[in-house]
Design an enzyme around this catalytic site. Structure first.
Site, PDB file in Angstrom:
ATOM      1  N   PRO A   1     -67.719  37.323  48.315  1.00  0.00           N
ATOM      2  CA  PRO A   1     -66.822  38.102  49.169  1.00  0.00           C
ATOM      3  C   PRO A   1     -67.230  37.977  50.632  1.00  0.00           C
ATOM      4  O   PRO A   1     -68.401  38.100  50.975  1.00  0.00           O
ATOM      5  CB  PRO A   1     -67.024  39.535  48.652  1.00  0.00           C
ATOM      6  CG  PRO A   1     -67.512  39.366  47.249  1.00  0.00           C
ATOM      7  CD  PRO A   1     -68.350  38.127  47.265  1.00  0.00           C
ATOM      8  N   GLU A   2     -66.252  37.692  51.486  1.00  0.00           N
ATOM      9  CA  GLU A   2     -66.520  37.543  52.915  1.00  0.00           C
ATOM     10  C   GLU A   2     -65.848  38.693  53.673  1.00  0.00           C
ATOM     11  O   GLU A   2     -65.396  39.656  53.065  1.00  0.00           O
ATOM     12  CB  GLU A   2     -66.009  36.177  53.401  1.00  0.00           C
ATOM     13  CG  GLU A   2     -66.775  35.000  52.810  1.00  0.00           C
ATOM     14  CD  GLU A   2     -68.196  34.864  53.355  1.00  0.00           C
ATOM     15  OE1 GLU A   2     -68.527  35.535  54.354  1.00  0.00           O
ATOM     16  OE2 GLU A   2     -68.982  34.097  52.779  1.00  0.00           O
TER      17      GLU A   2
ATOM     18  N   HIS B   1     -71.858  45.288  33.518  1.00  0.00           N
ATOM     19  CA  HIS B   1     -72.364  45.025  34.860  1.00  0.00           C
ATOM     20  C   HIS B   1     -71.999  46.123  35.859  1.00  0.00           C
ATOM     21  O   HIS B   1     -72.037  45.901  37.065  1.00  0.00           O
ATOM     22  CB  HIS B   1     -71.850  43.673  35.352  1.00  0.00           C
ATOM     23  CG  HIS B   1     -72.249  42.533  34.465  1.00  0.00           C
ATOM     24  ND1 HIS B   1     -73.560  42.185  34.261  1.00  0.00           N
ATOM     25  CD2 HIS B   1     -71.495  41.665  33.722  1.00  0.00           C
ATOM     26  CE1 HIS B   1     -73.615  41.144  33.427  1.00  0.00           C
ATOM     27  NE2 HIS B   1     -72.387  40.827  33.094  1.00  0.00           N
TER      28      HIS B   1
ATOM     29  N   ARG C   1     -73.943  39.343  39.025  1.00  0.00           N
ATOM     30  CA  ARG C   1     -75.125  38.562  39.426  1.00  0.00           C
ATOM     31  C   ARG C   1     -76.207  39.396  40.098  1.00  0.00           C
ATOM     32  O   ARG C   1     -77.275  38.887  40.379  1.00  0.00           O
ATOM     33  CB  ARG C   1     -74.699  37.414  40.326  1.00  0.00           C
ATOM     34  CG  ARG C   1     -73.734  36.460  39.623  1.00  0.00           C
ATOM     35  CD  ARG C   1     -73.849  35.065  40.167  1.00  0.00           C
ATOM     36  NE  ARG C   1     -73.013  34.150  39.418  1.00  0.00           N
ATOM     37  CZ  ARG C   1     -73.228  32.847  39.340  1.00  0.00           C
ATOM     38  NH1 ARG C   1     -74.242  32.321  39.975  1.00  0.00           N
ATOM     39  NH2 ARG C   1     -72.416  32.075  38.643  1.00  0.00           N
TER      40      ARG C   1
ATOM     41  N   ARG D   1     -75.796  22.347  71.445  1.00  0.00           N
ATOM     42  CA  ARG D   1     -75.971  22.345  69.987  1.00  0.00           C
ATOM     43  C   ARG D   1     -75.351  21.099  69.366  1.00  0.00           C
ATOM     44  O   ARG D   1     -74.205  20.753  69.652  1.00  0.00           O
ATOM     45  CB  ARG D   1     -75.343  23.595  69.367  1.00  0.00           C
ATOM     46  CG  ARG D   1     -76.090  24.882  69.731  1.00  0.00           C
ATOM     47  CD  ARG D   1     -75.411  26.069  69.108  1.00  0.00           C
ATOM     48  NE  ARG D   1     -76.103  27.318  69.413  1.00  0.00           N
ATOM     49  CZ  ARG D   1     -76.831  28.002  68.536  1.00  0.00           C
ATOM     50  NH1 ARG D   1     -76.963  27.562  67.303  1.00  0.00           N
ATOM     51  NH2 ARG D   1     -77.419  29.124  68.896  1.00  0.00           N
TER      52      ARG D   1
END
Length: 295
Positions: free
Chosen positions: A22-23, A115, A134, A176
């Site tokens: 998830p972002e 879970h 997880r 960079r």
């Protein structure tokens, strides 16, 4: 102010990362869904069935939260921050969904699944449940009136906030040599531009993902900053992306991934031109782009 340093957080070693997580849009969608269910509610009890997340859940979390009223649910990057300050006693519950986590509201009394690791029971007889197959997420306690924590201190600006701009990207990119895609995915540069959203934003700005960040002009960074804002805003409106285990606060999946322009479309025709979408590997992640539209 007392804070918890990263060096004091013992990470469990029986979890393995997955390809997607998830972002920002998924976390913001979760925050929006939780707000009406949490704000003004008093936490009556906390049930921790499994404390071994990425960092162990503090043993005193139940004592700290019991009886506190949720004043607000904030977001910083991919972290949710429950403001549960009461009078002179400030405090924040820091939550991270990790690789496979979700947090949603359900009626009290529903039996937990395998879970479902944490329940927070509220005074209206509902509960907030944290589900994480997880166990790579986090639920931590931050005392004090401001959410100062080692996990938050070095984060870059919010991409939907006023501090984020093409000028910011241009200035931070000077000298960079790493690719622009890896550059915008660095949370110290800007938070929340995950793998899906980086590919989509670069396509929206017409920028090839492999170009060195330091070689891109100010004008192109202006376009990229706008594309990042638009991509993330559209993803939030769509409820985030369906990434295997992720669901919204109401238990429903996100739909942004059904509308992507390039992500996960390798070998397919570009939606904008007659070109073919390509896939490459960058930093152990898949990158999708159109060689014709992105230069």
């Amino acid at each position: 102010m007392a804070t918890t340093a990263l060096s004091n957080l013992k990470q469990t070693d029986d979890t393995k990362p997955r390809l997607h997580m998830p972002e920002l849009p998924e976390v913001e969608t979760t925050r929006i869904g939780l707000l009406p269910k949490l704000v003004g509610r008093r936490i009556q009890r906390v049930v921790v069935r499994e404390a071994r997340l990425r960092w162990p859940i503090p043993a005193n979390i139940s004592v700290e939260l019991k009886g506190r009223v949720v004043r607000d649910v904030l977001r910083r990057g991919k972290y949710l921050l429950w403001d549960v300050g009461t009078g002179t006693q400030g405090g924040f519950l820091l939550c991270h969904l990790g690789m496979s986590g979700s947090m949603f509201a359900i009626p009290a009394g529903r039996a937990p699944d395998k879970h479902d690791h944490v329940d927070l029971l509220l005074d209206d007889k509902s509960l907030i449940r944290y589900h994480d197959p997880r166990r790579f997420g986090a639920i931590l306690w931050i005392p004090g009136k401001t959410p100062t924590h080692a996990l938050l201190d070095n984060l870059g600006p919010e991409p939907l906030g006023q501090e984020f701009s093409g000028e910011h990207l241009f200035q931070r990119s000077r000298g960079r040599s790493l690719s622009v895609k890896e550059f915008i995915m660095n949370a110290q540069i800007v938070v929340g531009v995950g793998n899906i959203y980086a590919s989509e934003s670069l396509f929206g700005a017409g920028v090839k993902p492999t170009i060195a960040a330091g070689r891109i002009s100010k004008g192109r960074y202006d376009a990229l900053a706008g594309a990042i804002r638009a991509t993330l805003s559209n993803a939030i409106a769509a409820g985030g992306s369906s990434l295997r285990d992720y669901v919204q606060a109401d238990g429903q999946p996100g739909y942004f991934q059904q509308r992507t322009m390039v992500y996960d479309r390798a070998g397919k025709r570009c939606r904008r031109c007659d070109g073919t979408i390509r896939a490459i590997r960058q930093g152990q992640r898949s990158t999708f782009f159109c060689p014709r539209c992105q230069t």
